[in-house]
Design a protein around this motif. Structure first.
Motif, short mmCIF file in Angstrom:
data_model
loop_
_atom_site.label_atom_id
_atom_site.label_comp_id
_atom_site.label_asym_id
_atom_site.label_seq_id
_atom_site.Cartn_x
_atom_site.Cartn_y
_atom_site.Cartn_z
N GLY A 90 8.07 16.32 -26.32
CA GLY A 90 9.51 16.56 -26.47
C GLY A 90 10.06 17.56 -25.48
N TRP A 91 9.37 18.69 -25.36
CA TRP A 91 9.82 19.73 -24.42
C TRP A 91 9.76 19.23 -22.98
N SER A 92 8.74 18.42 -22.67
CA SER A 92 8.62 17.88 -21.32
C SER A 92 9.80 16.96 -20.99
N PHE A 93 10.16 16.12 -21.97
CA PHE A 93 11.31 15.23 -21.76
C PHE A 93 12.59 16.04 -21.54
N ALA A 94 12.75 17.10 -22.36
CA ALA A 94 13.96 17.94 -22.26
C ALA A 94 14.01 18.66 -20.92
N ILE A 95 12.89 19.22 -20.50
CA ILE A 95 12.83 19.93 -19.21
C ILE A 95 13.09 18.97 -18.06
N THR A 96 12.57 17.75 -18.19
CA THR A 96 12.80 16.74 -17.15
C THR A 96 14.30 16.45 -16.99
N ALA A 97 14.97 16.24 -18.13
CA ALA A 97 16.41 15.96 -18.10
C ALA A 97 17.18 17.12 -17.49
N LEU A 98 16.86 18.34 -17.93
CA LEU A 98 17.56 19.53 -17.41
C LEU A 98 17.28 19.72 -15.92
N GLY A 99 16.01 19.52 -15.53
CA GLY A 99 15.64 19.70 -14.13
C GLY A 99 16.32 18.71 -13.21
N LEU A 100 16.39 17.45 -13.64
CA LEU A 100 17.03 16.43 -12.80
C LEU A 100 18.54 16.63 -12.72
N VAL A 101 19.14 17.03 -13.84
CA VAL A 101 20.58 17.32 -13.82
C VAL A 101 20.87 18.50 -12.90
N ALA A 102 20.02 19.55 -13.00
CA ALA A 102 20.18 20.72 -12.13
C ALA A 102 20.05 20.32 -10.67
N ALA A 103 19.12 19.39 -10.38
CA ALA A 103 18.93 18.94 -9.00
C ALA A 103 20.18 18.24 -8.47
N VAL A 104 20.81 17.43 -9.31
CA VAL A 104 22.03 16.73 -8.91
C VAL A 104 23.15 17.72 -8.59
N PHE A 105 23.31 18.73 -9.46
CA PHE A 105 24.33 19.74 -9.22
C PHE A 105 24.01 20.58 -7.98
N TYR A 106 22.72 20.80 -7.72
CA TYR A 106 22.32 21.65 -6.60
C TYR A 106 22.44 20.92 -5.26
N GLY A 107 22.01 19.66 -5.21
CA GLY A 107 22.00 18.98 -3.92
C GLY A 107 22.32 17.51 -3.95
N GLY A 108 22.92 17.04 -5.04
CA GLY A 108 23.31 15.63 -5.11
C GLY A 108 22.14 14.71 -5.42
N TRP A 109 22.35 13.41 -5.18
CA TRP A 109 21.33 12.43 -5.54
C TRP A 109 20.11 12.50 -4.63
N THR A 110 20.27 13.04 -3.44
CA THR A 110 19.10 13.23 -2.57
C THR A 110 18.14 14.23 -3.20
N ALA A 111 18.70 15.33 -3.71
CA ALA A 111 17.89 16.33 -4.40
C ALA A 111 17.25 15.74 -5.65
N PHE A 112 17.98 14.88 -6.35
CA PHE A 112 17.45 14.20 -7.54
C PHE A 112 16.18 13.42 -7.18
N GLY A 113 16.24 12.67 -6.09
CA GLY A 113 15.08 11.88 -5.66
C GLY A 113 13.91 12.75 -5.27
#
Length: 379
Positions: free
Chosen positions: A7-30
């Protein structure tokens, strides 16, 4: 069970990917997604080995491993560690190193790359000692019996693991370290640096591994007399000594796990620079991967996977030995991270397949008695 453990891994994954999008867009997401997969693939053998240690610890320390341990793994090894490397290599302060990581990413990557020989020597020696101590121990269950039986006999020689590790270190310092790979393709003599770093890795293993082993043995002794200790404690009104000893044992095993994780993370951190120089994206991606490795460790413990598939631990330790050798080789030669990851995956998959065959054969024979020679050999 899966949701509870991951559960925590799924939550951290979601937060991390969202943070990546805000930080550097979809390139950062990838980039973050790729780094996460890289970390998980490189560290699966780490999870199997961790599970073998973690199953000896109670639920409280398993939670500590998933909480405090994650903070150490993510912020310590995936964020602070590269900065510390740069600070030491460039002889600058930590704040300057962080500023360098954010403002001059190419120079930051160069400094980390130039520090790779000492990192590889330290981690390689620590992992090599884990592998050697495993294969030199006489075990009831043997996977590659043709190899493990004679090695177990040799293991009766005192300090054999340390002697072999030191010989490997000396050879490495005289060969690979003499032409160590540096940023830009240059080669320099890093023999002294590699020798010192390797010795420090060996000392770290002996101290942490020795303390955890000592307290684990003391814990087993206390558990044998647990009933008598409880009765005595009730009469005197004092706490049971076994509880305190369990705490010490668990603490040093936890410390051992963290050093082990640090050694495993070296190749992931260095490999991440092949994908990005951005320390924020690196921390996000590797942090997500580290979280899954920890959740997988707990899952293996709670499911009893190591008890059901008895050769998995063997395969993981052989993968550790291979990783130790690869780390030492990378002092001079570049090795693609895909190769490093595939070696571990192949060895663990092979051991899993051998375990499945063993279980089917035992089930066909109607019990778990003596195994045929070909089963013990993992064939």
């Amino acid at each position: 069970m899966v949701l509870k453990t991951f559960g925590w891994s799924f939550a951290i994954t979601a937060l991390g990917l969202v943070a990546a999008v805000f930080y550097g867009g979809w390139t950062a997401f990838g980039i973050v997604a790729i780094l996460s997969i890289l970390e998980i693939s490189l560290s699966f053998d780490n999870a199997v080995v961790n599970a073998g240690i973690l199953k000896k610890m109670n639920a409280f320390w398993q939670k500590i491993f998933l909480t405090v341990g994650v903070l150490i793994a993510v912020f310590g090894m995936r964020l602070v560690f590269p900065v510390v490397i740069v600070a030491i290599s460039a002889k600058i302060g930590p704040i300057e190193a962080v500023d360098l990581a954010m403002t001059n990413k190419d120079l930051y990557k160069q400094l980390v790359t130039d520090a790779h020989p000492s990192i590889a020597a330290f981690g390689g020696m620590f992992l090599l000692m884990i592998f050697l101590d495993f294969i030199f121990e006489d075990r009831d269950i043997k996977w590659l019996a043709w190899l493990e039986r004679p090695l177990a006999k040799l293991g009766k020689i005192d300090m054999l693991s340390a002697c072999i590790a030191l010989i490997v270190l000396v050879i490495t310092s005289m060969t690979f370290a003499a032409h160590a790979h540096q940023h830009g393709g240059a080669h320099v003599d890093k023999a002294q640096t590699v020798l010192i770093a390797g010795i420090l890795g060996l000392i770290t293993y002996m101290i942490v591994g020795g303390l955890s082993g000592y307290f684990e043995n003391k814990l087993e002794e206390e558990e044998e007399a647990e009933h008598e200790a409880e009765e005595e404690a009730k009469k005197s009104g004092k706490s049971v000594s076994a509880v305190a000893m369990a705490g010490k044992a668990a603490f040093f095993m936890f410390l051992y796990l963290e050093v082990l994780d640090a050694s495993f993370s070296f190749d992931g951190v260095i490999g991440a620079f092949a994908i990005t120089n951005d320390i924020v994206l690196m921390a996000l991606g590797l942090g997500i991967g580290a979280m899954y490795v920890r959740s997988l460790t707990v899952y293996l413990v709670r499911q009893g996977t190591l008890d059901d598939y008895v050769y998995l631990e063997h395969g993981a330790h052989y993968a550790i030995g291979a990783l130790a050798v690869l780390l030492l080789v990378t002092i001079q030669h570049e090795i693609n991270e895909v190769i490093t990851g595939l070696v571990g995956v192949v060895l663990i998959a092979w051991s899993f397949w051998s375990s499945v065959r063993r279980n089917k054969r035992l089930e066909a024979e109607g019990g778990e008695g003596d195994e045929p020679a070909e089963v013990k050999a993992g064939v």
